[in-house]
Motif scaffolding. Sequence first.
Motif, PDB file in Angstrom:
ATOM      1  N   TRP A 162      14.523  11.438  19.638  1.00  0.00           N
ATOM      2  CA  TRP A 162      15.445  11.901  18.767  1.00  0.00           C
ATOM      3  C   TRP A 162      16.703  10.710  18.299  1.00  0.00           C
ATOM      4  O   TRP A 162      16.812   9.794  19.293  1.00  0.00           O
ATOM      5  N   ASP A 163      16.985  10.752  17.348  1.00  0.00           N
ATOM      6  CA  ASP A 163      17.854   9.853  16.846  1.00  0.00           C
ATOM      7  C   ASP A 163      18.879  10.274  16.063  1.00  0.00           C
ATOM      8  O   ASP A 163      19.986  10.023  15.246  1.00  0.00           O
ATOM      9  N   ASP A 164      19.039  12.015  15.878  1.00  0.00           N
ATOM     10  CA  ASP A 164      20.046  12.601  14.960  1.00  0.00           C
ATOM     11  C   ASP A 164      19.969  12.559  13.611  1.00  0.00           C
ATOM     12  O   ASP A 164      21.150  12.870  13.031  1.00  0.00           O
ATOM     13  N   SER A 165      18.885  11.798  13.154  1.00  0.00           N
ATOM     14  CA  SER A 165      18.720  11.924  11.779  1.00  0.00           C
ATOM     15  C   SER A 165      17.996  13.138  11.099  1.00  0.00           C
ATOM     16  O   SER A 165      17.578  13.944  11.912  1.00  0.00           O
ATOM     17  N   HIS A 166      18.321  13.195   9.642  1.00  0.00           N
ATOM     18  CA  HIS A 166      17.677  14.139   9.054  1.00  0.00           C
ATOM     19  C   HIS A 166      16.313  14.399   9.368  1.00  0.00           C
ATOM     20  O   HIS A 166      15.632  15.389   9.397  1.00  0.00           O
ATOM     21  N   GLY A 167      15.451  13.067   9.154  1.00  0.00           N
ATOM     22  CA  GLY A 167      14.155  13.092   9.179  1.00  0.00           C
ATOM     23  C   GLY A 167      13.701  13.640  10.792  1.00  0.00           C
ATOM     24  O   GLY A 167      12.781  14.124  10.756  1.00  0.00           O
ATOM     25  N   CYS A 168      14.197  13.226  11.616  1.00  0.00           N
ATOM     26  CA  CYS A 168      13.971  13.696  12.906  1.00  0.00           C
ATOM     27  C   CYS A 168      14.250  15.161  13.154  1.00  0.00           C
ATOM     28  O   CYS A 168      13.207  15.832  13.822  1.00  0.00           O
ATOM     29  N   ALA A 169      15.479  15.666  12.731  1.00  0.00           N
ATOM     30  CA  ALA A 169      15.589  17.019  12.856  1.00  0.00           C
ATOM     31  C   ALA A 169      14.345  17.856  12.141  1.00  0.00           C
ATOM     32  O   ALA A 169      13.917  18.982  12.695  1.00  0.00           O
ATOM     33  N   ARG A 170      13.971  17.342  10.892  1.00  0.00           N
ATOM     34  CA  ARG A 170      12.959  18.120  10.054  1.00  0.00           C
ATOM     35  C   ARG A 170      11.679  18.017  11.288  1.00  0.00           C
ATOM     36  O   ARG A 170      10.980  18.893  11.169  1.00  0.00           O
ATOM     37  N   ALA A 171      11.434  16.807  11.889  1.00  0.00           N
ATOM     38  CA  ALA A 171       9.912  16.402  12.411  1.00  0.00           C
ATOM     39  C   ALA A 171      10.023  17.531  13.671  1.00  0.00           C
ATOM     40  O   ALA A 171       8.975  17.981  14.028  1.00  0.00           O
ATOM     41  N   VAL A 172      11.207  17.771  14.368  1.00  0.00           N
ATOM     42  CA  VAL A 172      11.127  18.645  15.549  1.00  0.00           C
ATOM     43  C   VAL A 172      10.935  19.807  15.176  1.00  0.00           C
ATOM     44  O   VAL A 172      10.296  20.952  15.888  1.00  0.00           O
ATOM     45  N   ALA A 173      11.744  20.429  14.161  1.00  0.00           N
ATOM     46  CA  ALA A 173      11.675  21.807  13.661  1.00  0.00           C
ATOM     47  C   ALA A 173      10.055  21.977  13.189  1.00  0.00           C
ATOM     48  O   ALA A 173       9.460  22.940  13.444  1.00  0.00           O
ATOM     49  N   ASP A 174       9.639  20.966  12.566  1.00  0.00           N
ATOM     50  CA  ASP A 174       7.919  21.417  12.012  1.00  0.00           C
ATOM     51  C   ASP A 174       7.119  21.104  12.963  1.00  0.00           C
ATOM     52  O   ASP A 174       5.915  21.832  13.081  1.00  0.00           O
ATOM     53  N   ALA A 175       7.565  20.554  14.377  1.00  0.00           N
ATOM     54  CA  ALA A 175       6.646  20.522  15.495  1.00  0.00           C
ATOM     55  C   ALA A 175       6.735  21.690  16.376  1.00  0.00           C
ATOM     56  O   ALA A 175       5.952  21.664  17.389  1.00  0.00           O
ATOM     57  N   LEU A 176       7.589  22.541  16.099  1.00  0.00           N
ATOM     58  CA  LEU A 176       7.839  23.558  16.716  1.00  0.00           C
ATOM     59  C   LEU A 176       6.711  24.408  17.401  1.00  0.00           C
ATOM     60  O   LEU A 176       6.367  24.623  18.628  1.00  0.00           O
ATOM     61  N   PRO A 177       5.784  24.755  16.397  1.00  0.00           N
ATOM     62  CA  PRO A 177       4.342  25.290  17.034  1.00  0.00           C
ATOM     63  C   PRO A 177       3.796  24.711  18.098  1.00  0.00           C
ATOM     64  O   PRO A 177       3.182  25.041  19.058  1.00  0.00           O
ATOM     65  N   LEU A 178       4.005  23.393  18.151  1.00  0.00           N
ATOM     66  CA  LEU A 178       2.975  22.496  18.860  1.00  0.00           C
ATOM     67  C   LEU A 178       3.942  22.539  20.167  1.00  0.00           C
ATOM     68  O   LEU A 178       3.611  22.569  21.432  1.00  0.00           O
ATOM     69  N   LEU A 179       5.407  22.378  20.068  1.00  0.00           N
ATOM     70  CA  LEU A 179       6.215  22.346  21.222  1.00  0.00           C
ATOM     71  C   LEU A 179       6.117  23.514  22.233  1.00  0.00           C
ATOM     72  O   LEU A 179       6.209  23.320  23.465  1.00  0.00           O
TER      73      LEU A 179
END
Length: 280
Positions: A162-179
């Motif tokens: 996590w780095d609080d960036s736009h791209g990171c927030a998108r990546a974590v949201a996109d990864a929710l099915p896996l998380l």
Amino acid sequence: MSLRSLLVFLDGDARCDARSQLAARLAATHGSHLIGIAPTGALELSAGFLAASRHADDVAAARADAVRRAGQWVDRFVACCRSQGAASIEAHVHEGEKARVLVHHAHCADLTVIGQADPASPSHGEDKRFVEQVLLANARPTLVVPHAGRFDGVGRNVLVAWDDSHGCARAVADALPLLRTASAVHLRLWRRRDEVDEHALHERMENVGRWLMRQGVSAGMRFAAIEGGVGDAILQEALDVGADLIVMGSYGHSGWTERLLGGATRTALARSSVPLLMSH
């Protein structure tokens, strides 16, 4: 967000089977439809060559040969996925430049699977540019599979950088099915000692942890100050926790995010031995 469709980039690389198998296993876990796309690539013919009518047969032969090779990749993908028990598969040959073709289809898929550029390959420079083009242009998440190693599964033990960036927030949201289906999720944040207020970042990371909890994800959280490169810290942490997937943003744009994320992205793409789920 769900993983109802997985798009896989197909080519003649020896590692194409590895990413196809990984995608097939993901599809089995998440009930996904598998789509293989085999771009022929742009025909690199000179203007004079193309203009000369006497070469028309040569142009047609070159195009037919490219389509034939791509058709072989399609057949291999279907056989590979069927061997992994995949139930829902389609695969197609598409003429055109490979990054443009792939991104066009990626925007109608939940996750796109590509391969990491192999530094030992004669086409390393071209392959590296292809990966960067896809990451920059794809509005959906991209899974980059390392050029070496065996990957029996992905998403059981996940490191979230996590780095609080736009791209990171998108990546974590996109990864929710896996998380949500992971056995362990490790939420990590790194900073240089003289750059950012530590208390504010601790508070922000706790907010991220609470948001993940509301999404059905329980994450172990740790914060660390570093002296060296963030990319190196991410890869070392992935090894330390035994991660089979790293989730991170790609390509920052300004200020400290560019220094932090841009360098970390380049390091991860070049050296990660763990699959990377990235969003831009």
